[in-house]
Design a protein around this motif. Sequence first.
Motif, mmCIF file in Angstrom:
data_model
loop_
_atom_site.group_PDB
_atom_site.id
_atom_site.type_symbol
_atom_site.label_atom_id
_atom_site.label_comp_id
_atom_site.label_asym_id
_atom_site.label_seq_id
_atom_site.Cartn_x
_atom_site.Cartn_y
_atom_site.Cartn_z
ATOM 1 N N SER A 1 4.156 -3.152 8.120
ATOM 2 C CA SER A 1 5.266 -3.481 9.059
ATOM 3 C C SER A 1 6.659 -3.757 8.195
ATOM 4 C CB SER A 1 4.874 -4.703 9.628
ATOM 5 O OG SER A 1 5.971 -5.385 10.352
ATOM 6 N N LEU A 2 7.609 -2.917 8.173
ATOM 7 C CA LEU A 2 8.725 -3.187 7.625
ATOM 8 C C LEU A 2 9.695 -4.250 7.993
ATOM 9 C CD1 LEU A 2 9.701 0.773 7.026
ATOM 10 C CD2 LEU A 2 7.925 -0.696 5.788
ATOM 11 N N SER A 3 10.690 -4.800 7.025
ATOM 12 C CA SER A 3 11.315 -5.946 7.435
ATOM 13 C C SER A 3 12.717 -5.522 6.906
ATOM 14 C CB SER A 3 11.030 -7.149 6.158
ATOM 15 O OG SER A 3 11.230 -6.837 4.954
ATOM 16 N N LEU A 4 13.523 -6.148 7.590
ATOM 17 C CA LEU A 4 15.164 -5.704 7.320
ATOM 18 C C LEU A 4 15.470 -5.615 5.631
ATOM 19 C CD1 LEU A 4 16.843 -7.942 10.045
ATOM 20 C CD2 LEU A 4 16.638 -5.431 9.861
ATOM 21 N N PRO A 5 14.936 -6.335 4.930
ATOM 22 C CA PRO A 5 15.161 -6.085 3.374
ATOM 23 C C PRO A 5 14.493 -5.102 2.728
ATOM 24 C CG PRO A 5 14.626 -8.527 3.892
ATOM 25 C CD PRO A 5 14.277 -7.465 5.016
ATOM 26 N N PHE A 6 13.762 -4.268 3.504
ATOM 27 C CA PHE A 6 12.632 -3.267 3.249
ATOM 28 C C PHE A 6 13.646 -1.748 3.205
ATOM 29 C CE2 PHE A 6 9.507 -0.210 2.476
ATOM 30 C CZ PHE A 6 8.447 -0.794 1.858
ATOM 31 N N ASP A 7 14.416 -1.550 2.240
ATOM 32 C CA ASP A 7 15.546 -0.738 2.352
ATOM 33 C C ASP A 7 15.110 0.844 1.999
ATOM 34 O OD1 ASP A 7 15.294 -1.106 -0.423
ATOM 35 O OD2 ASP A 7 17.419 -2.206 -0.516
ATOM 36 N N GLU A 8 15.963 1.582 1.763
ATOM 37 C CA GLU A 8 15.827 3.017 1.419
ATOM 38 C C GLU A 8 15.028 2.955 0.020
ATOM 39 O OE1 GLU A 8 15.515 5.499 2.930
ATOM 40 O OE2 GLU A 8 16.998 5.143 4.744
ATOM 41 N N SER A 9 15.432 2.375 -1.027
ATOM 42 C CA SER A 9 14.706 1.912 -2.374
ATOM 43 C C SER A 9 13.426 1.601 -2.233
ATOM 44 C CB SER A 9 15.607 1.294 -3.182
ATOM 45 O OG SER A 9 15.720 -0.009 -3.015
ATOM 46 N N ALA A 10 12.995 0.816 -1.491
ATOM 47 C CA ALA A 10 11.829 0.159 -1.160
ATOM 48 C C ALA A 10 10.826 1.156 -0.532
ATOM 49 C CB ALA A 10 11.739 -0.888 -0.069
ATOM 50 N N CYS A 11 11.402 2.049 0.473
ATOM 51 C CA CYS A 11 10.741 3.188 0.864
ATOM 52 C C CYS A 11 10.373 4.049 -0.008
ATOM 53 C CB CYS A 11 11.316 3.845 2.084
ATOM 54 S SG CYS A 11 11.915 2.767 3.555
ATOM 55 N N GLU A 12 11.300 4.437 -1.072
ATOM 56 C CA GLU A 12 11.049 5.268 -2.190
ATOM 57 C C GLU A 12 9.888 4.896 -3.119
ATOM 58 O OE1 GLU A 12 12.101 8.317 -2.289
ATOM 59 O OE2 GLU A 12 13.053 8.469 -0.759
ATOM 60 N N GLU A 13 10.149 3.693 -3.269
ATOM 61 C CA GLU A 13 8.976 2.885 -4.066
ATOM 62 C C GLU A 13 7.755 3.067 -3.692
ATOM 63 O OE1 GLU A 13 8.144 -1.623 -5.984
ATOM 64 O OE2 GLU A 13 10.188 -0.993 -5.343
ATOM 65 N N MET A 14 7.601 2.753 -2.198
ATOM 66 C CA MET A 14 6.198 2.851 -1.490
ATOM 67 C C MET A 14 5.828 4.255 -1.586
ATOM 68 S SD MET A 14 4.955 1.592 2.088
ATOM 69 C CE MET A 14 3.310 1.794 2.762
ATOM 70 N N LEU A 15 6.585 5.121 -1.326
ATOM 71 C CA LEU A 15 6.240 6.655 -1.034
ATOM 72 C C LEU A 15 5.806 6.992 -2.415
ATOM 73 C CD1 LEU A 15 6.125 9.236 0.828
ATOM 74 C CD2 LEU A 15 8.388 9.766 -0.189
ATOM 75 N N GLY A 16 6.451 6.727 -3.576
ATOM 76 C CA GLY A 16 5.935 7.215 -4.842
ATOM 77 C C GLY A 16 4.631 6.429 -5.325
ATOM 78 N N ALA A 17 4.424 5.451 -4.999
ATOM 79 C CA ALA A 17 3.073 4.721 -5.361
ATOM 80 C C ALA A 17 1.995 5.262 -4.360
ATOM 81 C CB ALA A 17 2.992 3.055 -4.897
ATOM 82 N N PHE A 18 2.241 5.636 -3.157
ATOM 83 C CA PHE A 18 1.352 6.406 -2.279
ATOM 84 C C PHE A 18 0.850 7.613 -2.963
ATOM 85 C CE2 PHE A 18 -0.058 8.456 1.513
ATOM 86 C CZ PHE A 18 -1.073 7.389 1.963
ATOM 87 N N GLU A 19 1.969 8.290 -3.144
ATOM 88 C CA GLU A 19 1.644 9.717 -3.786
ATOM 89 C C GLU A 19 0.895 9.713 -5.083
ATOM 90 O OE1 GLU A 19 3.823 13.963 -3.636
ATOM 91 O OE2 GLU A 19 5.043 12.282 -3.698
ATOM 92 N N ASP A 20 1.234 8.835 -5.739
ATOM 93 C CA ASP A 20 0.447 8.681 -6.933
ATOM 94 C C ASP A 20 -1.066 8.437 -6.742
ATOM 95 O OD1 ASP A 20 2.681 8.979 -8.744
ATOM 96 O OD2 ASP A 20 2.862 6.790 -9.317
ATOM 97 N N VAL A 21 -1.195 7.508 -6.013
ATOM 98 C CA VAL A 21 -2.662 7.103 -5.528
ATOM 99 C C VAL A 21 -3.463 8.327 -4.847
ATOM 100 C CG1 VAL A 21 -4.044 5.759 -3.922
ATOM 101 C CG2 VAL A 21 -2.282 4.692 -5.083
ATOM 102 N N VAL A 22 -2.757 8.974 -3.795
ATOM 103 C CA VAL A 22 -3.290 10.083 -3.304
ATOM 104 C C VAL A 22 -3.908 11.155 -4.138
ATOM 105 C CG1 VAL A 22 -3.063 11.837 -1.367
ATOM 106 C CG2 VAL A 22 -2.408 9.310 -1.000
ATOM 107 N N ARG A 23 -2.702 11.619 -4.816
ATOM 108 C CA ARG A 23 -2.922 12.643 -6.058
ATOM 109 C C ARG A 23 -3.990 12.324 -7.021
ATOM 110 N NH1 ARG A 23 1.593 12.382 -8.236
ATOM 111 N NH2 ARG A 23 2.830 13.987 -7.012
#
Length: 430
Positions: A400-422
């Motif tokens: 559940s995203l919050s207003l401060p969860f900006d584009e850079s936060a999305c990129e950070e989460m996506l990067g961590a998720f891709e690392d884990v899945v890979r």
Amino acid sequence: MNLIDTLEAARARYRERNPASERQLAEAATVMPGGNTRSVLFHAPFPLTMVRGEGARLWDADGHRYLDALGEFTAGLYGHSNAVIRQAIVDALADGLSLSSHNRREVALAAEIQRRFPSMALMRFTNSGTEASLLALATAKAFTARPKIMVFDGAYHGGLLSFGRGGSPINVPHAYVVAPYNDLAAAQALVHAHGPTLAAIVVEPMLGAGGCIPGEPAFLRGLSELARGCGALLVFDEVQTSRLSIGGRQAQLGITPDLTVIGKYFGGGLSFGAFGGRVDCMAQFDPRRANALSHAGTFNNNVLSMAAGLAGLQQVLTQEALAALNQRGDRLRERLNAVLQTHGVAAQFTGLGSVMNLHGMTGPVRCAADLATSNTWLKELLFFDLLERGVYMAQRGLVSLSLPFDESACEEMLGAFEDVVRARRNVLRG
């Protein structure tokens, strides 16, 4: 290693990394059952204890820093310690904490909510979404003088109105008619059988705790017609979906429910709930009327929740800010699913806008029964692996995203998720 062995190793690393949180649970267990006073927060071997939050960040008792992708289970829409809301609370404190009376802020907050949700022509405040749901159903029964409530399998309308996994033994004992979600034909058959005794059809426009399963527009519109046809009240539980647009899911779909339940972020991060709707129905609570229904609650209009909620709605949660947040959520969900597909992992995120849930399965997800084959071990492994990479979400898969969860936060989460899945793809595929 296989999935089970890998998960056991991840649990062991989690325990090694978080000794302070483990000690905190042991201490809490001396005064609370299992050290817990809010069931959803517990997970094995023990939950983290958070000690500080700022913006979209959290810090735990062992000093780890996290990106907060959970957002207080959708209540933390404003993030942590928003400056505008914090100042409103400070100003309210200066005027007195408990005034033993009506106050000016409650009127202003109700008017602001009504501006966004015109269907809530009159409303009452409560202290939580659970309380608001309980009162909405009681209101419908009193108004219609009918005994039965139609609910949907997998729905959650609060701690005493939970219908996942066959329902809860502590549910309020209404006479329930339980229908499958997103199945209009089944609902029609049940209304045909029970229509004259139905007080309300209560539905989440998206199953929240049930897995972020969106209600199909034709299904939700069909429920509105069924309720109207049999004389029941249509109750929209928008405690979670209210954040999908400035007027909630009902505004997006052009549906006007008879009653609406809200809560979560409307208190600006403090305790809050509300129910409201048609004038003729809500007027039952008008104390100027003979035989009015009584609805008490010491903190229903507490000045801190009124001040925080009003500041948030008027000064922070603009239509533009909310639309941008939900657009970020939609893009993030699509990209997370693309990662899973690229690496051949049988899992997916479902949801709408800024709210989503991970499921350990592929294929259509239209109702709670579709999740019977979901691989919970897969979700748990991803949960622990993401924690090690500094991303905090619910073990059940909720994001559940919050207003401060900006584009850079999305990129950070996506990067961590891709690392884990890979890194785990061979195990996850197995």
